[in-house]
Design an enzyme around this catalytic site. Structure first.
Site, mmCIF file in Angstrom:
data_model
loop_
_atom_site.group_PDB
_atom_site.id
_atom_site.type_symbol
_atom_site.label_atom_id
_atom_site.label_comp_id
_atom_site.label_asym_id
_atom_site.label_seq_id
_atom_site.Cartn_x
_atom_site.Cartn_y
_atom_site.Cartn_z
ATOM 1 C CD GLU A 39 -2.880 -1.173 2.390
ATOM 2 O OE1 GLU A 39 -2.710 -0.346 3.299
ATOM 3 O OE2 GLU A 39 -3.781 -2.010 2.405
ATOM 4 C CD GLU A 56 -3.545 -5.820 3.908
ATOM 5 O OE1 GLU A 56 -4.380 -4.977 4.314
ATOM 6 O OE2 GLU A 56 -2.319 -5.646 3.961
HETATM 7 O O1 IFM Z 1 -4.197 -3.199 9.146
HETATM 8 C C1 IFM Z 1 -4.132 -2.666 7.876
HETATM 9 C C2 IFM Z 1 -2.958 -3.220 7.105
HETATM 10 O O2 IFM Z 1 -1.764 -3.010 7.764
HETATM 11 C C3 IFM Z 1 -2.863 -2.569 5.758
HETATM 12 N N1 IFM Z 1 -4.098 -2.637 5.059
HETATM 13 C C4 IFM Z 1 -5.297 -2.242 5.760
HETATM 14 C C5 IFM Z 1 -5.379 -2.956 7.089
HETATM 15 C C6 IFM Z 1 -6.658 -2.518 7.840
HETATM 16 O O3 IFM Z 1 -6.650 -1.151 8.046
#
Ligand code: IFM
Length: 445
Positions: A171, A355
């Site tokens: 990210e 994710e």
């Molecule tokens: O916890 C985070 C993760 O570290 C990165 N993506 C989003 C998740 C939830 O906010």
């Protein structure tokens, strides 16, 4: 409620990978053990008012010590793969030399994962920049991109043997924009011109590291993980449509377009040139080298209205919708649309959903956590992925965020994303109903 896919779903074939994900700073704790250096999140946590309840990463889930029992949990869930990140401040000292004690931690962890037959997906950078590099400008300093290449070289030389998939960054939007433009993440800087320059240096670092990783880990897949949102107009007015276009351009296209097409979105030059970073000749060619996979993280959608000063502003959905405990709208339709739209706009490599998950208001009652909302969330989003695959998008894997509750950045330990509940007083782990639902779904494949 359970997790179910149509019987003929491609996601039920052995070629599709299901996993769970975590990140180093969020679970490891032990932030001074074995000569680990301080990172920007240690500093940020120690700055009053930055993290809810003054929480920090010193203990987290104590995974640094409890990793063997955590691998048992991963195994018990029945996933094919585990996605984790390496902490740069744990494995490299200030002189750029290997810290063998830190590397040993990962060697042991990865060896055991392999012994258990679990595929290993590693992210090299999940936001824990060593503080000594931030002191020299962090991601605003172009030199950091070259130092990242050195770090990637070290880690992939040392750990390639056990890793199936390497992602350079997690990210870049969050690392750069939340950290350097909005100031709500470490290092907490907030100047409009900083965020995009930091993002450019991160993308450059990704590109600089690619050939090195490929050389050190020729059998592994190499890619990057980006987070993506879908934005909907607050009304049918054309100015609100425009606000959404800008929002998606700044959040999504700003990151995917350099990677896929070697350019920043042309729209910005016309309507918001303040968002364009300084680019040196050759940078875009470095950034846009081919990757084996694109990791995509998805959680929610936005609703935007036009704002004369900032071009867009966030508004709430005017329809009655469900939100998670962190206030994010549950929008699986947005996930499906986003995947299909991106596939139409770009010549994408295979996608892994690296994710996806929900923060829920979980409570441990009589030894159980009944997180029905998370089960429904997982079911609807896994089905959204299936629909996107049916529509022709090449998606090869899905990782639930997260294996267990952990340090949720500026929200501290207040928000729980895990399939496994963590009691932070005792460090006892309890599989939630969602963990059992995921386990049942996986075992029926
Ligand atoms: O916890 C985070 C993760 O570290 C990165 N993506 C989003 C998740 C939830 O906010």
């Amino acid at each position: 409620m359970s997790i179910k896919l149509p019987a003929n779903s491609k996601m039920l074939t052995p070629d599709f990978t299901f996993g769970v994900a975590t990140a180093a700073f969020q679970i490891e704790g032990a932030n001074t053990a074995d000569n680990r250096l301080p990172c920007i999140w240690d500093t940020f946590c120690a700055t009053p008012g930055k993290v809810i309840n003054g929480d920090d990463g010193s203990m987290a889930c104590d995974h640094y010590h409890l990793w063997q029992q955590d691998i048992k949990l991963i195994k018990e869930l029945g996933v094919d793969a585990y996605r984790l990140s390496i902490a740069w401040p744990r494995v490299m000292n200030e002189q750029g030399e290997a810290n063998q004690a830190g590397l040993d931690f990962y060697r042991n962890l990865l060896t055991k994962l392999k012994e258990e037959g679990i595929k290993v997906f590693v992210t090299l950078y999940h936001w824990d920049l060593p503080q000594h590099l931030e002191d020299k400008g962090g991601w605003l300093n172009r030199e950091t991109a070259y130092l990242f290449k050195e770090y990637a070289d070290l880690v992939t030389r040392e750990l390639a043997e056990w890793v199936d998939s390497w992602a350079t960054f997690n990210e870049p939007f969050c690392a750069a924009i939340l950290g350097y433009e909005l100031g709500i993440h470490a290092p907490g800087l907030s100047k409009p011109e900083y965020g995009r320059q930091a993002a450019h240096h991160i993308l450059l670092a990704h590109g600089l590291a690619l050939p090195v990783i490929r050389q050190n880990a020729p059998k592994a897949q190499v890619g990057i993980v980006i987070n993506m949102n879908r934005s909907y107009p607050a009304s049918a007015k054309s100015e609100d449509e425009f606000a959404c276009l800008i929002r998606e351009t700044l959040d999504n296209q700003f990151f995917i377009e350099p990677l896929m097409k070697g350019q920043y979105p042309k729209l910005l030059a016309n309507v918001a040139p303040q968002y364009l970073p300084q680019v040196l000749p050759g940078d875009m060619e470095i950034i846009s080298q081919p990757i084996d996979f694109l990791g995509m993280n998805f959680y929610t959608c936005n609703h935007n209205a036009y704002d004369a000063e900032d071009l867009f502003k966030d508004v709430k959905n005017s329809q009655p919708v469900e939100y998670t405990d962190i206030g994010w709208e549950i929008a699986p339709h947005a996930f499906e649309e986003l995947l299909i739209n991106l596939n139409q706009q770009y010549d994408l490599p295979p996608i892994f959903i690296t994710e996806n998950g929900a923060a829920c208001d979980d409570h441990l009652v009589s030894g159980q956590v009944d997180d029905d909302q998370r089960v429904r969330y997982l079911n609807s989003h896994i089905n959204a992925v299936n629909n996107a695959i049916e529509a022709g998008v090449d998606i090869r894997g899905y990782f639930a965020w997260s294996l267990m509750d952990n340090f949720e950045w500026a929200e501290g330990y207040n928000k729980r994303f895990g399939l496994v509940y963590v009691d932070y007083e005792t460090q006892k782990r309890t599989i939630k109903r969602s963990g059992y639902a995921y386990q049942a779904f996986l075992s029926e494949r």
